[in-house]
Design a protein around this motif. Structure first.
Motif, PDB file in Angstrom:
ATOM      1  N   ILE A 147      -3.564  -3.829  13.390  1.00  0.00           N
ATOM      2  CA  ILE A 147      -3.576  -3.075  14.724  1.00  0.00           C
ATOM      3  C   ILE A 147      -2.796  -1.531  14.484  1.00  0.00           C
ATOM      4  CG2 ILE A 147      -3.827  -4.992  16.336  1.00  0.00           C
ATOM      5  CD1 ILE A 147      -0.911  -5.208  16.561  1.00  0.00           C
ATOM      6  N   PRO A 148      -2.892  -0.725  15.268  1.00  0.00           N
ATOM      7  CA  PRO A 148      -1.985   0.442  14.813  1.00  0.00           C
ATOM      8  C   PRO A 148      -0.395   0.129  15.122  1.00  0.00           C
ATOM      9  CG  PRO A 148      -3.863   1.061  16.482  1.00  0.00           C
ATOM     10  CD  PRO A 148      -3.868  -0.698  16.137  1.00  0.00           C
ATOM     11  N   VAL A 149       0.092   1.157  14.432  1.00  0.00           N
ATOM     12  CA  VAL A 149       1.766   1.037  14.526  1.00  0.00           C
ATOM     13  C   VAL A 149       1.990   2.330  15.164  1.00  0.00           C
ATOM     14  CG1 VAL A 149       3.916   0.956  13.181  1.00  0.00           C
ATOM     15  CG2 VAL A 149       1.824  -0.416  12.385  1.00  0.00           C
ATOM     16  N   ILE A 150       2.890   2.128  16.564  1.00  0.00           N
ATOM     17  CA  ILE A 150       3.701   3.201  17.003  1.00  0.00           C
ATOM     18  C   ILE A 150       4.839   3.341  16.817  1.00  0.00           C
ATOM     19  CG2 ILE A 150       3.850   4.317  19.350  1.00  0.00           C
ATOM     20  CD1 ILE A 150       1.019   4.130  18.032  1.00  0.00           C
ATOM     21  N   ASP A 151       5.581   4.577  16.226  1.00  0.00           N
ATOM     22  CA  ASP A 151       6.973   4.825  16.262  1.00  0.00           C
ATOM     23  C   ASP A 151       7.508   5.509  17.495  1.00  0.00           C
ATOM     24  OD1 ASP A 151       9.327   5.699  15.544  1.00  0.00           O
ATOM     25  OD2 ASP A 151       8.847   6.354  13.475  1.00  0.00           O
ATOM     26  N   LEU A 152       8.162   4.535  18.231  1.00  0.00           N
ATOM     27  CA  LEU A 152       8.855   4.930  19.506  1.00  0.00           C
ATOM     28  C   LEU A 152       9.907   5.898  19.245  1.00  0.00           C
ATOM     29  CD1 LEU A 152       8.413   4.408  22.271  1.00  0.00           C
ATOM     30  CD2 LEU A 152      10.445   2.810  22.150  1.00  0.00           C
ATOM     31  N   SER A 153      10.445   6.158  18.056  1.00  0.00           N
ATOM     32  CA  SER A 153      11.360   7.257  17.919  1.00  0.00           C
ATOM     33  C   SER A 153      10.645   8.682  17.993  1.00  0.00           C
ATOM     34  CB  SER A 153      12.367   7.095  16.594  1.00  0.00           C
ATOM     35  OG  SER A 153      11.432   7.014  15.431  1.00  0.00           O
ATOM     36  N   LYS A 154       9.618   8.933  17.620  1.00  0.00           N
ATOM     37  CA  LYS A 154       8.892  10.081  17.477  1.00  0.00           C
ATOM     38  C   LYS A 154       8.503  10.322  18.935  1.00  0.00           C
ATOM     39  CE  LYS A 154       7.148   9.741  13.003  1.00  0.00           C
ATOM     40  NZ  LYS A 154       5.861   9.566  12.078  1.00  0.00           N
ATOM     41  N   LEU A 155       8.614   9.606  20.024  1.00  0.00           N
ATOM     42  CA  LEU A 155       8.138   9.762  21.435  1.00  0.00           C
ATOM     43  C   LEU A 155       9.292   9.850  22.194  1.00  0.00           C
ATOM     44  CD1 LEU A 155       5.041   7.365  21.211  1.00  0.00           C
ATOM     45  CD2 LEU A 155       4.863   9.782  21.311  1.00  0.00           C
ATOM     46  N   ASN A 156      10.541  10.020  21.958  1.00  0.00           N
ATOM     47  CA  ASN A 156      11.289  10.184  22.826  1.00  0.00           C
ATOM     48  C   ASN A 156      11.658  11.308  23.648  1.00  0.00           C
ATOM     49  OD1 ASN A 156      12.664   7.653  22.354  1.00  0.00           O
ATOM     50  ND2 ASN A 156      13.844   8.418  20.715  1.00  0.00           N
ATOM     51  N   ASP A 157      11.034  12.394  22.888  1.00  0.00           N
ATOM     52  CA  ASP A 157      11.158  14.052  23.736  1.00  0.00           C
ATOM     53  C   ASP A 157       9.904  14.749  23.161  1.00  0.00           C
ATOM     54  OD1 ASP A 157      13.637  13.726  24.848  1.00  0.00           O
ATOM     55  OD2 ASP A 157      14.493  13.755  22.772  1.00  0.00           O
TER      56      ASP A 157
END
Length: 362
Positions: free
Chosen positions: A58-68
């Motif tokens: 399954i895909p991996v999503i990096d939440l740190s890239k979606l903060n702003d």
């Protein structure tokens, strides 16, 4: 009567059902069984195709890239999130910055399941109640049973907590669960905002339905089984909620999702949160995103533990396609109130996407 009180009545009333009491599987497994009781044996599952572990992930999503918005990598990661929700219904969330809270919850969960049975039974479910230590979705004396036990609590809204089911042993359990509940709700709200952006609607559109959400925390214990390939820890199903945030407590794998009619084993990234789209989000998005069937298998030699946090709309919400997403499209799903939706959930056994099938407009 307040909405919260009314929902609590729904969850407990006999006419809405509960789970039929069954044997404790952890205790059953401790007896060094040679033959597993027939109600746990599922002859068909050995013939089902399971893909090699490394063939699909399954895909991996990096939440740190979606903060702003505007930060490097934001747009690309937002597209990845959209594809994950649309094409997979599952993804692994990394760099979420809540590892300390997760580690603490994992610890008290292991401690709870390691307690003697009589101690755990102090938190046992009451008749026709889904909260507490026991089972869920056992609706007949004939259906096949899952090789696993659960401890299910409703931390949110606070009016549904019922501390009678919250153990005082381990002594840090209540404080840890309260922080875990708040933290994972915060993560889910961030994801709902990002999902709203991807669907082309107001960023707060979906989140408003989940601000006062009903949050269920299900702690799962799957004992080892001498006939592990003939039983299931949790039968195939899609989650009836909006988003589910799952963490792996120990290193034993067991989650599988259905992709192209085949079962795909999921390899959890250490420290990640596995997120999946639930039936409610499929309905709200009018089918743009899809909830996915998944199941839990068990191991021959080792126990497996996991914790699932389910996030459902607020108690006064209506569940149906969002008006903004059906202006020029046909409604694919019915719109019903939470009370009726809860009744459908509690009265059903785990059976693929049966709830979604009921909600679809034929």
């Amino acid at each position: 009567m307040a909405i919260e009180d009314n929902i609590d009545v729904i969850i407990n009333r006999t006419e809405y059902g509960g789970s039929i009491p069954v044997d404790n599987v952890q205790a059953l497994a401790s007896k060094d069984l040679k033959d597993v009781p027939v109600r746990y044996i599922r002859p068909d599952i050995e013939a089902e195709e399971v893909l090699a572990d490394d063939l699909f992930q399954i895909p991996v999503i990096d939440l740190s890239k979606l903060n702003d918005a505007g930060q490097p990598g934001y747009d690309d990661e937002l597209v990845k999130l959209h594809i994950a929700c649309r094409d997979w219904g599952f993804f692994q969330l990394i760099n979420h910055r809540v590892s300390e809270t997760i580690d603490a919850m994992n610890k008290v969960t292991e401690e709870f399941f390691n307690l003697p049975l009589e101690e755990k039974m102090k938190c046992a479910q009451l008749p026709n109640n889904i909260k507490g230590y026991g089972q869920a979705f056992v609706v007949s004396d004939e259906q096949k049973l899952n090789w696993g036990d659960m401890f299910f609590l409703l931390p949110l809204p606070i009016s549904l907590r019922h501390l009678r089911f919250w153990p005082q042993n381990p002594n840090s359990f209540r404080k840890t669960l309260e922080k875990y509940s708040k933290t994972l709700h915060g993560v889910s709200m961030q994801l709902f905002k990002l999902i709203s952006i991807n669907l082309g609607i107001e960023p707060e559109a979906i989140g408003k339905m989940f601000e006062n959400c009903t949050q269920g925390i299900r702690m799962n214990y799957y004992p080892p089984c001498p006939e592990a390939r003939k039983v299931l820890g949790l039968a195939p199903h899609s989650d009836a909620t909006g988003l589910t945030l799952l963490v792996q407590v120990n290193e034993v794998q067991g989650l599988q999702i259905k992709k192209n009619s085949k079962w795909v084993p999921i390899k959890p990234i250490p420290g990640s949160i596995i997120v999946n789209v639930g039936d409610v989000l499929e309905i709200l998005s009018n089918g743009e995103y899809n909830s996915i069937e998944h199941r839990a298998i068990v191991d021959f030699e080792k126990e497996r533990l996991s914790i699932a946090a389910f996030h459902s709309p607020g108690l006064g919400a209506m569940i149906g396609p969002l008006p903004e997403l059906v202006k020029e499209k046909t409604h694919k799903y019915k719109t019903i109130d939470v009370q009726y939706y809860l009744k459908l959930i509690i009265n059903s056994k785990l059976d693929g996407k049966c709830l979604i099938d009921h909600m679809k407009i034929q």
